[in-house]
Structures are given as structure tokens and as C-alpha cells.
Design an enzyme around this catalytic site. Sequence first.
Site, PDB file in Angstrom:
ATOM      1  N   HIS A 217      16.650 -20.514  29.740  1.00 13.68           N
ATOM      2  CA  HIS A 217      15.899 -19.217  28.573  1.00 13.68           C
ATOM      3  C   HIS A 217      16.041 -18.005  28.774  1.00 13.68           C
ATOM      4  O   HIS A 217      15.187 -17.357  30.275  1.00 13.68           O
ATOM      5  CB  HIS A 217      13.719 -20.226  29.338  1.00 13.68           C
ATOM      6  CG  HIS A 217      13.311 -19.178  28.473  1.00 13.68           C
ATOM      7  ND1 HIS A 217      11.515 -20.269  28.130  1.00 13.68           N
ATOM      8  CD2 HIS A 217      13.067 -17.628  27.638  1.00 13.68           C
ATOM      9  CE1 HIS A 217      10.962 -19.523  27.607  1.00 13.68           C
ATOM     10  NE2 HIS A 217      11.755 -18.126  27.235  1.00 13.68           N
TER      11      HIS A 217
ATOM     12  N   HIS B 220      16.806 -14.507  26.944  1.00 15.30           N
ATOM     13  CA  HIS B 220      16.207 -13.914  25.402  1.00 15.30           C
ATOM     14  C   HIS B 220      17.607 -12.498  25.648  1.00 15.30           C
ATOM     15  O   HIS B 220      17.375 -11.222  26.695  1.00 15.30           O
ATOM     16  CB  HIS B 220      15.121 -13.263  24.438  1.00 15.30           C
ATOM     17  CG  HIS B 220      13.925 -13.712  25.196  1.00 15.30           C
ATOM     18  ND1 HIS B 220      13.900 -14.405  23.377  1.00 15.30           N
ATOM     19  CD2 HIS B 220      13.696 -14.563  25.693  1.00 15.30           C
ATOM     20  CE1 HIS B 220      13.469 -15.622  23.832  1.00 15.30           C
ATOM     21  NE2 HIS B 220      12.639 -15.960  24.612  1.00 15.30           N
TER      22      HIS B 220
ATOM     23  N   HIS C 112       9.861 -22.172  21.356  1.00 16.04           N
ATOM     24  CA  HIS C 112       8.806 -21.692  22.646  1.00 16.04           C
ATOM     25  C   HIS C 112       7.358 -22.805  22.508  1.00 16.04           C
ATOM     26  O   HIS C 112       7.174 -22.808  20.676  1.00 16.04           O
ATOM     27  CB  HIS C 112       8.583 -19.934  22.624  1.00 16.04           C
ATOM     28  CG  HIS C 112       9.180 -19.340  23.146  1.00 16.04           C
ATOM     29  ND1 HIS C 112      10.563 -19.425  22.289  1.00 16.04           N
ATOM     30  CD2 HIS C 112       9.246 -18.116  23.951  1.00 16.04           C
ATOM     31  CE1 HIS C 112      11.724 -18.278  23.892  1.00 16.04           C
ATOM     32  NE2 HIS C 112      10.226 -18.248  23.901  1.00 16.04           N
TER      33      HIS C 112
ATOM     34  N   GLU D  16       2.775 -21.208  25.834  1.00 12.22           N
ATOM     35  CA  GLU D  16       2.862 -20.143  26.854  1.00 12.22           C
ATOM     36  C   GLU D  16       1.313 -18.881  26.692  1.00 12.22           C
ATOM     37  O   GLU D  16       1.206 -19.032  27.784  1.00 12.22           O
ATOM     38  CB  GLU D  16       3.667 -19.360  26.753  1.00 12.22           C
ATOM     39  CG  GLU D  16       4.221 -17.684  26.989  1.00 12.22           C
ATOM     40  CD  GLU D  16       4.965 -16.401  26.455  1.00 12.22           C
ATOM     41  OE1 GLU D  16       5.557 -16.538  25.396  1.00 12.22           O
ATOM     42  OE2 GLU D  16       5.638 -15.820  27.439  1.00 12.22           O
TER      43      GLU D  16
ATOM     44  N   ASP E  71      13.778 -15.369  31.398  1.00 10.39           N
ATOM     45  CA  ASP E  71      13.017 -14.807  30.450  1.00 10.39           C
ATOM     46  C   ASP E  71      13.637 -13.616  29.607  1.00 10.39           C
ATOM     47  O   ASP E  71      14.771 -13.496  28.787  1.00 10.39           O
ATOM     48  CB  ASP E  71      11.698 -14.855  30.094  1.00 10.39           C
ATOM     49  CG  ASP E  71      11.476 -15.093  28.830  1.00 10.39           C
ATOM     50  OD1 ASP E  71      11.461 -15.334  27.897  1.00 10.39           O
ATOM     51  OD2 ASP E  71       9.849 -15.196  28.527  1.00 10.39           O
ATOM     52  N   ASP E  72      13.181 -12.453  29.860  1.00  9.76           N
ATOM     53  CA  ASP E  72      13.507 -10.468  29.756  1.00  9.76           C
ATOM     54  C   ASP E  72      13.973 -10.165  30.780  1.00  9.76           C
ATOM     55  O   ASP E  72      12.773  -9.251  31.105  1.00  9.76           O
ATOM     56  CB  ASP E  72      12.407 -10.620  29.043  1.00  9.76           C
ATOM     57  CG  ASP E  72      12.180 -11.258  27.334  1.00  9.76           C
ATOM     58  OD1 ASP E  72      13.500 -10.871  26.663  1.00  9.76           O
ATOM     59  OD2 ASP E  72      11.358 -12.193  27.524  1.00  9.76           O
TER      60      ASP E  72
HETATM   61  N1  ADE Z   1      10.683 -12.987  22.775  1.00 12.34           N
HETATM   62  C1  ADE Z   1      11.130 -12.111  23.908  1.00 12.34           C
HETATM   63  N2  ADE Z   1      10.603 -12.854  25.196  1.00 12.34           N
HETATM   64  C2  ADE Z   1       9.503 -13.827  24.329  1.00 12.34           C
HETATM   65  C3  ADE Z   1       7.918 -14.587  25.312  1.00 12.34           C
HETATM   66  N3  ADE Z   1       8.344 -14.454  26.566  1.00 12.34           N
HETATM   67  N4  ADE Z   1       7.618 -15.115  24.182  1.00 12.34           N
HETATM   68  C4  ADE Z   1       7.679 -15.286  23.275  1.00 12.34           C
HETATM   69  N5  ADE Z   1       9.015 -14.311  22.151  1.00 12.34           N
HETATM   70  C5  ADE Z   1       9.287 -13.993  23.616  1.00 12.34           C
HETATM   71 ZN    ZN Z   2      10.924 -16.773  26.077  1.00 17.01          ZN
END
Ligand code: ADE
Ligand code: ZN
Length: 351
Positions: free
Chosen positions: A30, A32, A210, A213, A291-292
Amino acid sequence: MQFTCAPEDAAFSHAPLMALLCRMPKAELHVHVEGTLEPELIFALAERNGVKLPYASVDALRAAYAFTDLQSFLDVYYAGANVLLHEADFFDMAMAYFRRAAADNVVHAELFFDPQTHTERGVAFVTMINGLTRASQQAEQQWGITSGWILCFLRHRSEAAAFETLAQAEPFRALLLGVGLDSSEQGHPPEKFTRVFARCRALGLRCVAHAGEEGPPAYIAGALDALQAQRIDHGVRCLEDAALVARLVAQRVPLTVCPLSNLKLCVVPSLAAHPLPALLEAGLCVTLNSDDPAYFGGYINRNFTDTFTALPQLGAAHAYRLADNSFTASFAPPERQAAWRQRLDRLFAAA
Ligand code: ADE
Ligand code: ZN
């Protein structure tokens, strides 16, 4: 290999456990790719491509990374992605991630990309997929990391827009591992994309989404029922519904959990309050991911070390289980999973 929890773990002091978390082989499921764009690279690409940024400096951009919820993050994240125009930009971004991932002992990565963020600015699908897949090839040669690409539909956009993106992707179907669903969760339930995902399955694409969350447990059930998602990205809110947890356990549906993301987006008030122990205790197939990472303060090893530091009830047995789960939950062939598991066993046997 079987690891029980408490007694052995008591023998592990903090430093050896941190070293084990960092050294153990792991898969990242996971992440991006647009969320791996570090501020320095955003500025370098802006200059290379003549794109004007609404921030005066790297420090000013970093200062904007104070998020209150998912939407406040997405606004900054989509603005950062505006610097990506050419194949070389996608290649450079992905190579920077693979370099960091190799340093964290990631052996396999399944990455998301958001084509609509780019095609709506006039970037062709072929431009991004060529840059990303060329980086995958080079990363395998250079660091032995295998990888695959998951096309994410933006859930705040329409079903028609998702179908249009799928049509653009179809000629490159062989280069895609699967499809996912991301962006603003609240108000955009999985059912909005039932027909798009049915078409993706008919094309032989794997499906993830997703859910849970910020959105309610019903969105997790929706991702399973309407989209036939094989993994749930995040999914932490499943704990609000005992029947749903039982279903996720019984069906062995993996959850790709991202603790630093949850902290930064105020899904949890602190890492000490993160539900990871409860998710593991429930018998769910949980994995840890970044994630990011450029926006949330750390790559995958930082997610492991910060989370285990904040939750001292977690020890070596949990570390083993999370790494093992990351192989099981991946879409890699069983023989490759078995080879990674052997490496994991050797490391833990020597620890
Ligand atoms: N796009 C990038 N990060 C995300 C996240 N945590 N939740 C939903 N969309 C995303
Ligand atoms: Zn994500």
C-alpha cells in the site's frame, strides 16, 4: 516457523527489535507512487518542466504538510503531482521510491498510481505507464526488488470517468497487476464503481479498494460485496463491526494498514492509540505499509519502528507475523513467497 508472543519477546530489548524490524525482508502493498514525491523532487521537476508552484521553497511546501483529515492531505497531494509531465518524471519518481524501499529491505512492492490525476492535465496514459514500468525493470536489476502497478480510480470522480480511464488502460493491460479505488472516501461508497470493477475482473485484473479509513465499516463490506476486493486498503474501522471482523478473518482478506498515515490524517489521535494490536489479536491478516511516505513522515521501516516503539506490547513474534502476512497478502506467485519466507526464517533463527 512458529513464534509465540510474550515470553521470547521479553528477551528482546528495544534496540535489537528495532534492528530486526529494519532488517527483515518485507513486501510493501500500500504505497501511492505520487505520495513518494519528496518536496526536493517536486521542486526539481517543477524547474525542469517550467511548472510554477504555489510555494516559495521546499521548506514552505513541507510546512503545508499539517493535515487535519484525508481531504486536507489530498488537496496538497494532487497539487504536488502537477509537476509530473514526461515519461522521465514518472521514471525518476518511481526510482527514488525503489531506492528508499531497497534500503528498507523491501523485496517486493505493489504500487498504486492515479492516472486520472495526470490524464486530466493532458498527460497520456502511455507516458506514465512507460516511465513506471521502466523503473520496475531497472529496480529489479539494480536491487532485486520485484514490483507491480495497480491503477487506482479516483472515487470522487464519476463512474463514466473511471470507464474512460479503463478504456485508456486496456491496451496496456499486460503491464497492470490490478485496479484499486482511492481518494476522498466519505460520500463515495464502493457501489458507485460496481460496474467498472466487474469489467476489470472480466479483463483478469485483480481488485483492491481503500475502505474503512475515514469511511464506515459498511464501505468495507461494500468493497467485498460490490467490488469483490481481494484486499482492503486501511480497513481499520472494521473493528466497529464484530461480524465484519469475523468475515474478514474467515475469508482471510488482508488489510494493508498504514500507521503513520493514520496518525497524520487524524484517523487515530496517537500511535499509542493505534488499533494494530487489536487487529492482530482478532486474527486478521494485517500488513504494515507507508501509504504516502513523502507526506507522512516516513517510509515502511519508519512505520514499523515508530509503531512498535509506541506500542511496547508488540514484539518479535508480531514483527514476524507482519512480514509473513505481507508475502501471503501479495499477488506474487507462491514459490516467490516461499523464498522470501525462507529468508525471513533464517533472519529470525539467527536473531
Ligand atoms: N490517495 C493517496 N493516499 C490516499 C489515502 N490515504 N486514502 C485515500 N486516497 C489516497
Ligand atoms: Zn492509500
